[in-house]
Design an enzyme around this catalytic site. Structure first.
Site, mmCIF file in Angstrom:
data_model
loop_
_atom_site.group_PDB
_atom_site.id
_atom_site.type_symbol
_atom_site.label_atom_id
_atom_site.label_comp_id
_atom_site.label_asym_id
_atom_site.label_seq_id
_atom_site.Cartn_x
_atom_site.Cartn_y
_atom_site.Cartn_z
ATOM 1 C CG ASP A 51 -2.157 -0.810 1.069
ATOM 2 O OD1 ASP A 51 -2.400 -1.292 -0.055
ATOM 3 O OD2 ASP A 51 -2.889 -0.988 2.059
ATOM 4 C CE LYS B 40 -7.864 -0.022 -3.673
ATOM 5 N NZ LYS B 40 -8.427 0.480 -4.933
ATOM 6 C CG MET C 77 -9.714 7.311 5.045
ATOM 7 S SD MET C 77 -10.345 5.945 4.059
ATOM 8 C CE MET C 77 -11.194 4.997 5.330
#
Length: 283
Positions: free
Chosen positions: A37, A58, A166
């Site tokens: 990642d 991502k 997030m």
């Protein structure tokens, strides 16, 4: 035709490489191929120097590898090699799309193992030294992604401690959503960016001032592993990992703190002070 290999999902933890577990480090050292990642520490490459490292990162608001592509790569490499590692930031099972990748591998008949890791909410709590639970009045924790797959911001009050992942670029909007969900305007909050990293930063605010934290923590989820460079408390709590927000105990009837890991933002609220609770829930 050679037998398919296996895929090991490893939680790299948030931020610094040494937050990976002992089991995770051992499995990583066995890898022939590592699909990693964006937010994993590049220093982890030292644990598997002979493996092929493939960036499938991502990042919110950035170029990202599509999920279908990742699924296909996992199947392909598992058919070509004995041990494939899927290295994920934090813990694979917390907002890591683990289920989708497990399903793709199961459909291809490929064996899997999952090695847990430290999630950003835990790193934020450790950095601020404010636990996610409290004896007597902090009995539950909720982990929520602030943004849905359709780009809709969501917030609520579902547990004594609520963690919103997030949320780093949405702190002002998240503050309004928290007010709409019933959080008092003066709820103290603490924002932590890059939790788990040596340069982790925390700041304290109240919900109405939460938007100001976006300026202080702007750009803090900087280059991750995809760049190839090293990256240098009353009421319920609300927390966010990349900057995250989380409430802190002892700052009024309801407190919220905000903290983040190496990613996009987290918000967390804290348990209420005993004096602010009704008799039936007092310790």
């Amino acid at each position: 035709m050679r037998a398919a290999g296996r895929v090991v999902f490893i939680g790299a933890g948030p931020g610094a490489a040494d937050l990976i577990t002992v089991r995770g480090a051992r499995r990583l050292a066995e890898a022939d191929v590592v699909l990693f990642d964006a937010l994993t520490d590049p220093a982890l490459r030292e644990l598997a120097p002979r493996a092929k490292w493939v960036n499938v990162g991502k990042r919110g608001f950035c170029d990202s590898t599509g999920q279908a592509t990742i699924d296909a790569l996992l199947v392909r490499y598992a058919r070509e090699h004995r041990t494939v590692v899927r290295l994920k930031g934090g813990d694979p099972s917390v907002f890591g799309r683990l289920e989708e990748e497990l399903q793709a591998l199961a459909a291809a008949g490929i064996a899997c193992e999952v090695v847990p890791g430290v999630t950003a909410a835990i790193a934020a709590a450790a950095h601020t030294q404010r636990p996610l639970t409290r004896r007597g009045n902090g009995r539950s924790v909720s982990l929520t992604t602030a943004m849905t797959q359709h780009g809709r911001l969501q917030a609520g009050r579902h547990a004594d401690t609520e963690v919103f992942y997030m949320a780093g670029r949405q702190l002002g909007a998240l503050a309004r959503a928290l007010r709409d969900a019933g959080w008092p305007a003066d709820t103290p909050v603490c924002v932590v960016s890059r939790a788990g990293c040596p340069d982790a930063l925390s700041s304290e605010h109240c919900i109405t001032e939460l938007g100001a934290a976006a300026v202080l923590h702007a750009g803090r989820p900087a280059d991750g592993g995809d760049s190839g460079r090293r990256r240098p408390r009353g009421g319920r709590r609300a927390a966010a990992p990349y900057p995250c927000v989380r409430a802190s105990p002892g700052r009024g009837p309801r407190n919220v703190k905000s903290g983040s890991g190496a990613g996009d933002g987290m918000l967390m609220t804290c348990p209420a002070n005993p004096s602010s609770l009704p008799p039936e829930v007092s310790p």
